[in-house]
Design a protein around this motif. Structure first.
Motif, PDB file in Angstrom:
ATOM      1  N   VAL A 137       0.838  -1.196   0.000  1.00  0.00           N
ATOM      2  CA  VAL A 137       0.000   0.000   0.000  1.00  0.00           C
ATOM      3  C   VAL A 137       0.877   1.252   0.000  1.00  0.00           C
ATOM      4  O   VAL A 137       1.757   1.407   0.849  1.00  0.00           O
ATOM      5  CB  VAL A 137      -0.950   0.021   1.207  1.00  0.00           C
ATOM      6  N   GLU A 138       0.611   2.128  -0.946  1.00  0.00           N
ATOM      7  CA  GLU A 138       1.307   3.409  -1.032  1.00  0.00           C
ATOM      8  C   GLU A 138       0.463   4.520  -0.411  1.00  0.00           C
ATOM      9  O   GLU A 138       0.967   5.338   0.359  1.00  0.00           O
ATOM     10  CB  GLU A 138       1.601   3.713  -2.498  1.00  0.00           C
ATOM     11  N   PHE A 139      -0.822   4.541  -0.762  1.00  0.00           N
ATOM     12  CA  PHE A 139      -1.731   5.576  -0.271  1.00  0.00           C
ATOM     13  C   PHE A 139      -3.057   4.982   0.167  1.00  0.00           C
ATOM     14  O   PHE A 139      -3.542   4.000  -0.408  1.00  0.00           O
ATOM     15  CB  PHE A 139      -2.046   6.602  -1.373  1.00  0.00           C
ATOM     16  N   LEU A 140      -3.653   5.609   1.170  1.00  0.00           N
ATOM     17  CA  LEU A 140      -5.074   5.472   1.455  1.00  0.00           C
ATOM     18  C   LEU A 140      -5.730   6.698   0.851  1.00  0.00           C
ATOM     19  O   LEU A 140      -5.502   7.826   1.303  1.00  0.00           O
ATOM     20  CB  LEU A 140      -5.336   5.400   2.957  1.00  0.00           C
TER      21      LEU A 140
ATOM     22  N   ARG B 125      10.009   2.993   2.404  1.00  0.00           N
ATOM     23  CA  ARG B 125       9.369   4.292   2.210  1.00  0.00           C
ATOM     24  C   ARG B 125      10.389   5.332   1.744  1.00  0.00           C
ATOM     25  O   ARG B 125      11.529   5.357   2.220  1.00  0.00           O
ATOM     26  CB  ARG B 125       8.724   4.763   3.506  1.00  0.00           C
ATOM     27  N   LEU B 126       9.972   6.185   0.825  1.00  0.00           N
ATOM     28  CA  LEU B 126      10.805   7.277   0.343  1.00  0.00           C
ATOM     29  C   LEU B 126      10.505   8.540   1.154  1.00  0.00           C
ATOM     30  O   LEU B 126       9.725   8.500   2.102  1.00  0.00           O
ATOM     31  CB  LEU B 126      10.581   7.479  -1.153  1.00  0.00           C
ATOM     32  N   HIS B 127      11.118   9.667   0.782  1.00  0.00           N
ATOM     33  CA  HIS B 127      11.008  10.846   1.641  1.00  0.00           C
ATOM     34  C   HIS B 127       9.545  11.287   1.776  1.00  0.00           C
ATOM     35  O   HIS B 127       8.738  11.105   0.880  1.00  0.00           O
ATOM     36  CB  HIS B 127      11.880  11.992   1.109  1.00  0.00           C
ATOM     37  N   GLN B 128       9.246  11.897   2.922  1.00  0.00           N
ATOM     38  CA  GLN B 128       7.862  12.158   3.298  1.00  0.00           C
ATOM     39  C   GLN B 128       7.335  13.440   2.670  1.00  0.00           C
ATOM     40  O   GLN B 128       8.027  14.444   2.601  1.00  0.00           O
ATOM     41  CB  GLN B 128       7.746  12.250   4.824  1.00  0.00           C
TER      42      GLN B 128
ATOM     43  N   GLY C  20      -0.285   8.802   3.153  1.00  0.00           N
ATOM     44  CA  GLY C  20       0.756   7.861   2.757  1.00  0.00           C
ATOM     45  C   GLY C  20       1.901   8.573   2.074  1.00  0.00           C
ATOM     46  O   GLY C  20       2.131   9.767   2.286  1.00  0.00           O
ATOM     47  N   GLY C  21       2.622   7.865   1.245  1.00  0.00           N
ATOM     48  CA  GLY C  21       3.761   8.446   0.551  1.00  0.00           C
ATOM     49  C   GLY C  21       4.365   7.468  -0.429  1.00  0.00           C
ATOM     50  O   GLY C  21       4.099   6.262  -0.403  1.00  0.00           O
TER      51      GLY C  21
END
Length: 261
Positions: free
Chosen positions: A39-42, A82-85, A106-107
């Motif tokens: 999951v990347e985003f909600l 995870r990559l930068h926020q 998410g991110g």
């Protein structure tokens, strides 16, 4: 049929894509394949303004948007890096351009998966989705995070990393991870990479990519890339009246590779 698929922007329970688990649906159509989904985003809305308008009266059953890897071999390990926020920026509704109206939590991230080919041979497959409009220093930081993670895998024969990534991230990955030259795994016309974004079918005509190379595939290891097989494909389907209908705004990168003994 492909042996491995690297996928970005896969919906799970989104009204805009019929509230289906799009990765599982693809896997069911290829029953011999295994998959892992991250999951990347909600998504807090039905998508951008066009998608919101196209799904009036409908709601998301789940609201997930993410990356996936499918393989005809067993997937024995997986993790999300995870990559930068950009959480505050993503949560705020966009006001203009193609993302207008969208809100999400998410991110961007990379989904790491190890697939076991048997006889002691394993490949690391990475589905990466970078921040397209990020600052150069943030993308370089992302590359450092990814390469540190990649270099921690000593039990694999090689790796592929693919997805929607900006040039600054890709070039830094190539430098820090020691990947093959981009021309080995991506299409070029002369010195320019063949565009992969944004794909459209103007007036029902053949598909085209209008802007730039937005999607890349990189590799390293005991691999032989069969150069004549590298393709950039603009996906479409034909309508009953014979017109072209684009099914993605990104292109497919395809190639064949041989893993050395």
């Amino acid at each position: 049929d492909p042996d491995i698929l690297i996928l970005n922007e896969m919906d799970w329970g989104m009204a805009r894509s019929g509230n289906t688990h799009t990765t599982r649906k693809m896997q069911e159509q290829r029953a011999c394949m295994n998959y892992v989904y991250g999951v990347e985003f909600l998504e807090l809305t039905n998508g951008n303004v066009q998608e919101i308008n196209a799904t009036i009266g409908l709601t998301n059953d789940v609201g997930y948007h993410g990356n996936a890897v499918l393989s005809k071999w067993p997937i024995v390990e997986a993790k999300i890096v995870r990559l930068h926020q950009l959480y505050d920026h993503l949560y705020k509704a966009k006001a203009d351009r193609m993302d207008a109206g969208e809100r999400r939590l998410g991110g961007r991230m990379a989904l790491f998966a190890i697939t076991d080919l048997g006889n002691g041979r394993r490949l690391l497959i990475i589905s990466a989705h970078g921040h397209g409009g990020a600052k150069k220093q943030d993308l370089e930081s992302d590359a450092q995070v990814l390469c540190k993670e990649i270099n921690g895998y000593s039990n694999v024969s090689g790796f592929f990393i693919g997805g929607d990534m900006s040039g600054n991230l890709v070039w830094k990955l190539m430098q820090l991870c020691g990947t093959f030259a981009l021309e080995k795994t991506n299409n070029y016309r002369g010195r320019r990479a063949v565009p992969t974004w944004r794909v459209d079918c103007p007036n029902g005509g053949p598909p085209r990519a209008r802007f730039e190379r937005g999607d890349w595939l990189l590799a390293r290891g005991n691999l032989t890339i069969l150069n004549t097989t590298v393709q950039t494909i603009h996906p479409y389907r034909k309508t009953p009246d014979g017109k072209y209908e684009c099914v993605s705004d990104h292109s497919i990168i395809s190639l064949r590779a041989r893993l050395s003994p």
